[in-house]
Design a protein around this motif. Structure first.
Motif, PDB file in Angstrom:
ATOM      1  N   UNK A  31       0.849  -1.188   0.000  1.00  0.00           N
ATOM      2  CA  UNK A  31       0.000   0.000   0.000  1.00  0.00           C
ATOM      3  C   UNK A  31       0.881   1.233   0.000  1.00  0.00           C
ATOM      4  N   UNK A  32       0.396   2.267  -0.700  1.00  0.00           N
ATOM      5  CA  UNK A  32       1.149   3.513  -0.820  1.00  0.00           C
ATOM      6  C   UNK A  32       0.184   4.686  -0.696  1.00  0.00           C
ATOM      7  N   UNK A  33       0.536   5.654   0.160  1.00  0.00           N
ATOM      8  CA  UNK A  33      -0.259   6.882   0.307  1.00  0.00           C
ATOM      9  C   UNK A  33       0.687   8.067   0.264  1.00  0.00           C
ATOM     10  N   UNK A  34       0.406   8.997  -0.640  1.00  0.00           N
ATOM     11  CA  UNK A  34       1.255  10.169  -0.834  1.00  0.00           C
ATOM     12  C   UNK A  34       0.407  11.425  -0.688  1.00  0.00           C
ATOM     13  N   UNK A  35       0.864  12.370   0.144  1.00  0.00           N
ATOM     14  CA  UNK A  35       0.190  13.655   0.304  1.00  0.00           C
ATOM     15  C   UNK A  35       1.201  14.760   0.067  1.00  0.00           C
ATOM     16  N   UNK A  36       0.925  15.619  -0.916  1.00  0.00           N
ATOM     17  CA  UNK A  36       1.889  16.643  -1.333  1.00  0.00           C
ATOM     18  C   UNK A  36       1.458  18.043  -0.909  1.00  0.00           C
TER      19      UNK A  36
END
Length: 232
Positions: free
Chosen positions: A128-133
């Motif tokens: 699982x991957x979660x990215x917040x920019x």
């Protein structure tokens, strides 16, 4: 069609035509493209789940899982090296689903809206991957409410909505993080309050950001929101 779009849903498929089933589902915020979430799953005919990490082996514990996640981060999201903190926690009571490593930023006691979460499964693959920019620094209006006060506000809100039945004694409220949230173009500091039954949250693994058991309480006004987006 004239309908505003907030998120794009997508599926990933292998190039192997012998196994055309999707092996991952994801969401991408649109049009800002600041939030990406991908979850890898086993589909029919697919024997391997997740993304292999070069040089990583099946982790036997938290430390090895962190090393695998860090390898992936450095290869694909090197900006996370600048994070002010990182933590690794098990997914499942006994890490049945592996471990997640989260890189975060904080300013004036508020968690900033930039983060990277990498979950590594028991085979050492990214599952699982979660990215917040978001920004790594914001000058927010100082909060007036403590964590305890935010919990009381949520309890009072649920009591008012109960039609006179009150709130069960076994229902617990834990304000586990103070985060920066953007609503209608304005950044605010908000408490994330987790609702649960039984024992208090032990701090080992944070509840999922999209959990239906989380309410968001403005640390200045006390306004309560049901999600990190919009009003109400």
């Amino acid at each position: 069609m004239g309908v505003p779009c907030a998120n794009v849903l997508f599926s990933l498929h292998p190039r192997d035509t012998a196994h055309p089933q999707g092996f991952a589902d994801g969401t991408l915020s649109w049009p800002d493209k600041k939030r990406l979430g991908i979850e890898f799953a086993v589909g029919e005919g697919i024997t391997a789940t997740g993304l292999p990490v070069a040089g990583a082996t099946a982790p036997g514990g938290e430390k090895a899982a962190y090393e695998a996640a860090r390898r992936y981060m450095r290869a694909h999201y090197p900006w996370a090296r600048q994070a002010v903190a990182h933590r690794t926690y098990p997914v499942g009571d006994r890490a049945e689903l592996g471990w997640t490593t989260q890189w975060t930023w904080e300013h004036d006691g508020v968690v900033m809206p930039r983060a990277l979460d990498v979950q590594v499964d028991r085979q050492g693959r990214v599952s699982r991957l979660d990215v917040t920019l978001g920004p790594t620094r914001l000058d927010l209006e100082p909060g007036k409410l403590s964590a305890v006060e935010a919990e009381r506000i949520v309890r009072a809100r649920l009591a008012a909505q109960s039609g006179g039945r009150g709130v069960p004694d076994e229902l617990r409220f834990d304000a586990f993080a103070l985060k920066a949230v953007e609503r209608d173009g304005e950044w605010r500091a908000e408490w994330l309050v987790h609702e649960s039954v039984g024992a208090a949250w032990d701090g080992a693994a944070p509840p999922a950001p999209g959990s239906a058991d989380i309410l968001w309480v403005d640390a200045v006004s006390g306004d309560v929101h049901v999600s990190a987006f919009g009003r109400g």
